[in-house]
Scaffold this active site. Structure first.
Site, PDB file in Angstrom:
ATOM      1  N   ASP A  13      33.654  27.887  38.411  1.00 58.65           N
ATOM      2  CA  ASP A  13      35.180  28.377  38.870  1.00 58.65           C
ATOM      3  C   ASP A  13      36.467  27.144  38.811  1.00 58.65           C
ATOM      4  O   ASP A  13      37.044  27.490  38.196  1.00 58.65           O
ATOM      5  CB  ASP A  13      35.478  29.431  40.049  1.00 58.65           C
ATOM      6  CG  ASP A  13      36.288  30.762  40.003  1.00 58.65           C
ATOM      7  OD1 ASP A  13      37.404  29.843  38.879  1.00 58.65           O
ATOM      8  OD2 ASP A  13      35.946  31.137  40.102  1.00 58.65           O
ATOM      9  N   HIS A  16      37.591  25.757  35.732  1.00 62.02           N
ATOM     10  CA  HIS A  16      38.526  26.184  35.193  1.00 62.02           C
ATOM     11  C   HIS A  16      39.946  25.510  35.257  1.00 62.02           C
ATOM     12  O   HIS A  16      41.089  25.203  34.562  1.00 62.02           O
ATOM     13  CB  HIS A  16      38.946  27.508  35.890  1.00 62.02           C
ATOM     14  CG  HIS A  16      38.349  29.105  35.125  1.00 62.02           C
ATOM     15  ND1 HIS A  16      37.743  28.967  33.684  1.00 62.02           N
ATOM     16  CD2 HIS A  16      37.452  29.290  35.629  1.00 62.02           C
ATOM     17  CE1 HIS A  16      37.471  30.490  33.621  1.00 62.02           C
ATOM     18  NE2 HIS A  16      36.943  30.258  35.058  1.00 62.02           N
ATOM     19  N   HIS A 194      33.129  36.633  46.838  1.00 62.88           N
ATOM     20  CA  HIS A 194      33.446  35.552  45.787  1.00 62.88           C
ATOM     21  C   HIS A 194      34.875  36.040  46.174  1.00 62.88           C
ATOM     22  O   HIS A 194      35.568  36.891  45.442  1.00 62.88           O
ATOM     23  CB  HIS A 194      33.229  35.515  44.770  1.00 62.88           C
ATOM     24  CG  HIS A 194      33.867  34.962  43.556  1.00 62.88           C
ATOM     25  ND1 HIS A 194      33.487  33.373  43.791  1.00 62.88           N
ATOM     26  CD2 HIS A 194      34.983  34.908  42.874  1.00 62.88           C
ATOM     27  CE1 HIS A 194      34.235  32.866  42.704  1.00 62.88           C
ATOM     28  NE2 HIS A 194      35.323  33.273  42.385  1.00 62.88           N
ATOM     29  N   HIS A 196      39.080  35.058  46.246  1.00 65.03           N
ATOM     30  CA  HIS A 196      40.251  34.228  45.112  1.00 65.03           C
ATOM     31  C   HIS A 196      42.028  33.948  46.062  1.00 65.03           C
ATOM     32  O   HIS A 196      41.743  35.002  46.421  1.00 65.03           O
ATOM     33  CB  HIS A 196      40.828  34.183  43.494  1.00 65.03           C
ATOM     34  CG  HIS A 196      39.639  34.000  42.559  1.00 65.03           C
ATOM     35  ND1 HIS A 196      39.951  32.628  42.184  1.00 65.03           N
ATOM     36  CD2 HIS A 196      38.890  34.651  42.469  1.00 65.03           C
ATOM     37  CE1 HIS A 196      38.880  32.150  40.924  1.00 65.03           C
ATOM     38  NE2 HIS A 196      38.076  33.487  41.071  1.00 65.03           N
ATOM     39  N   TYR A 285      43.588  40.061  34.468  1.00 65.03           N
ATOM     40  CA  TYR A 285      42.907  38.880  34.476  1.00 65.03           C
ATOM     41  C   TYR A 285      44.488  37.969  34.011  1.00 65.03           C
ATOM     42  O   TYR A 285      45.108  37.943  33.133  1.00 65.03           O
ATOM     43  CB  TYR A 285      42.388  39.518  32.492  1.00 65.03           C
ATOM     44  CG  TYR A 285      41.320  38.961  32.841  1.00 65.03           C
ATOM     45  CD1 TYR A 285      40.072  38.171  33.799  1.00 65.03           C
ATOM     46  CD2 TYR A 285      40.579  40.075  32.540  1.00 65.03           C
ATOM     47  CE1 TYR A 285      38.779  38.496  33.591  1.00 65.03           C
ATOM     48  CE2 TYR A 285      38.722  40.562  32.153  1.00 65.03           C
ATOM     49  CZ  TYR A 285      38.127  39.543  32.725  1.00 65.03           C
ATOM     50  OH  TYR A 285      36.747  39.930  33.315  1.00 65.03           O
TER      51      TYR A 285
END
Lengths: 334, 334
Positions: A13, A16, A194, A196, A285
């Protein structure tokens, strides 16, 4: 003492956040540090999973095969793991990295409502004797009971655990808690989470997941990751320790790798800026951004208004061409 | 819909993060933006409270009086607020800023076990017709019931609400929840919470405080504040909205001030580095750092080991001279 299994995804991750530019040297040092500090699964792939290096998702500076081979040379205890999005990565890719790069675990990731496309990849992984994880992305787009049904599918394919991903960083602690509880009741394998940090809740949500029954949690050094980044691993090590949970992590060791190896590689600080905040708030997204900005200019709108509307309509990756329609409709309302 | 009162302390706690260098122009723009975006209390002072500008705590670039006067000219609805630490600020200072600078509220801050020294300041504020807030710092150093006793003292002096501060960023959500619940049961005035992000839990803890009954919460634009900073205000506005709570805040307006005015002023990104992480983990004053680093060099120890030991011994500000003793003892053990 309750055991918490910690998965690091700095080298997936986090990829990115630095434009997929990890070098063999970076990966060697980071994987070595993570392994020595007790991380159980070390995930290394393009940000969009194995074979993601492309015009669409961004090219990698070094090939996944090179990076995986380098990591496999220095890892002593952890499972070397790849992320695989069916359609981007294939069963052939999986066989290759298992045979030639020392990969022993795979997380097969699908949109939260599309677990069925993970069947052949999870089954192939189990036939190869690998650890296979069912990974459900954009969890905020389904209800807890819908997610539980998808998790059961992945369990039926042979998944060793189910990982729920708040890919847009949109969930609140109470949402995480309800999802994890519902999934834990539905399956008989472990459940992970997970996070963010788009709403500054990566750590809060990770703790909510643990309280609700999750025993696997993801983190990244310095929080390196898409958008506002992930749960900051070295901080998580300290927090789990203060909570009296057994993570097996070396708190100081992780802090050292974060400071000495990851910080110098970073292209920008992992903060919450307007773009990542709006992704989290709207629940969309992050790859929509460029399209949204173009549409906003064309129709003299604010990007954030378009994002909020896309979130309301639950747009997913692949629907980028509809952004211009949404912008047009918003401009007509004005 | 439950009403949440939001207090901004960008121009007070945030002052630490930029070496107390706010200009009259900065303060004018920020106060105007906060006021227009519905913030109810806007706190402006030296980081260590009114009259903190000194050799000990760091000199301010512009005087508090100038900054307060500038803010008072542009504030239409919010209460212009100062922080006051008895001993640093005095009743005379309070009278002055009330009469000459348009200050209508004061938060009187003491160590969590020393509410009794706030008596004269809270009483003086009430006599002046001001809003008076009892502010208890370093809440992790007392038990919930001890904190509740101190809160009751402040209530008896006339405080309009009690604010609990996790000054070292050491508390976990369950700790915050227990403290806030206990204080809410003990007093009949509202209760608030001030978070720090050293363990990446500023937002998670703020939500835990609200769930537990807090109705006042602190934030700062861009999270600007001592150590790892505070709850990021513009993110909080979005989160409260998603939770369906009425904060009266203009989410987009706050995002704009954060991006256009505060971001350009910042000296460094508000991230969690090793220093702020260790302050949070150990639960010590951030002002101990320089002393700890010197002691670590002298005795060839790691700073972080000294910090952890200071945390265990519950050292507070004023005990800096004991750091060298602690370091000596640690070196003997080695």
């Amino acid at each position: 003492m309750k055991k918490i299994h910690v998965v690091d995804t700095t080298l997936r991750d986090g990829s990115h956040a630095i434009g997929h530019s990890f070098s063999v040297e970076d990966v060697t040092k980071i994987a070595q540090g993570l392994d020595a500090s007790g991380v159980e699964l070390i995930e290394i792939s393009h940000g969009d999973g194995i074979n993601g290096s492309s015009y669409n998702y961004g090219f990698m500076k070094s090939s996944e095969m090179e990076l995986l081979k380098a990591a496999s040379k220095v890892i002593r205890n952890a499972k070397l793991t790849v992320l695989l999005l069916p359609g981007i990565g294939t069963v052939e890719d999986l066989k290759y990295v298992h045979e030639h790069c020392g990969v022993t675990a795979v997380r097969v990731a699908t949109h939260v409502s599309e677990a069925d496309i993970s069947k052949q990849h999870i089954e192939a992984a189990k036939e190869l004797g690998m650890t296979a994880v069912g990974f459900l992305m954009l969890a905020h787009m389904s209800t807890p009971s819908e997610i539980a049904e998808q998790a059961k599918l992945m369990e039926s394919y042979g998944a060793d655990y189910i990982n729920i991903a708040d890919s847009a960083g949109h969930l609140l602690p109470e949402n995480v808690s309800e999802i994890i509880k519902t999934v834990c009741s539905a399956v008989s394998i472990p459940v992970g989470f997970h996070a963010h940090n788009n709403l500054a809740l990566a750590m809060g949500n990770t703790l909510a997941a643990i309280e609700a029954g999750a025993t696997y949690v993801d983190g990244t050094l310095c929080g390196l990751g898409a958008g506002a980044g992930n749960t900051q691993l070295e901080v998580l090590a300290g927090v789990l320790d203060l909570k009296g949970l057994d993570s097996g992590l070396d708190f100081y060791g992780l802090m050292d790798v974060a400071k000495d190896v990851v910080t110098p590689i970073m292209k920008r600080p992992q903060i919450i800026d307007e773009d990542s905040l709006m992704v989290g708030y709207a629940g969309v997204y992050s790859s929509f951004f460029l399209h949204v900005k173009r549409a906003a200019e064309k129709f003299q709108l604010e990007s954030r208004d378009i994002l909020v509307e896309l979130g309301k309509r639950k747009m997913v990756g692949g629907q980028e061409d509809m952004i211009i329609d949404v912008a047009y409709q918003l401009s007509q309302k004005k």
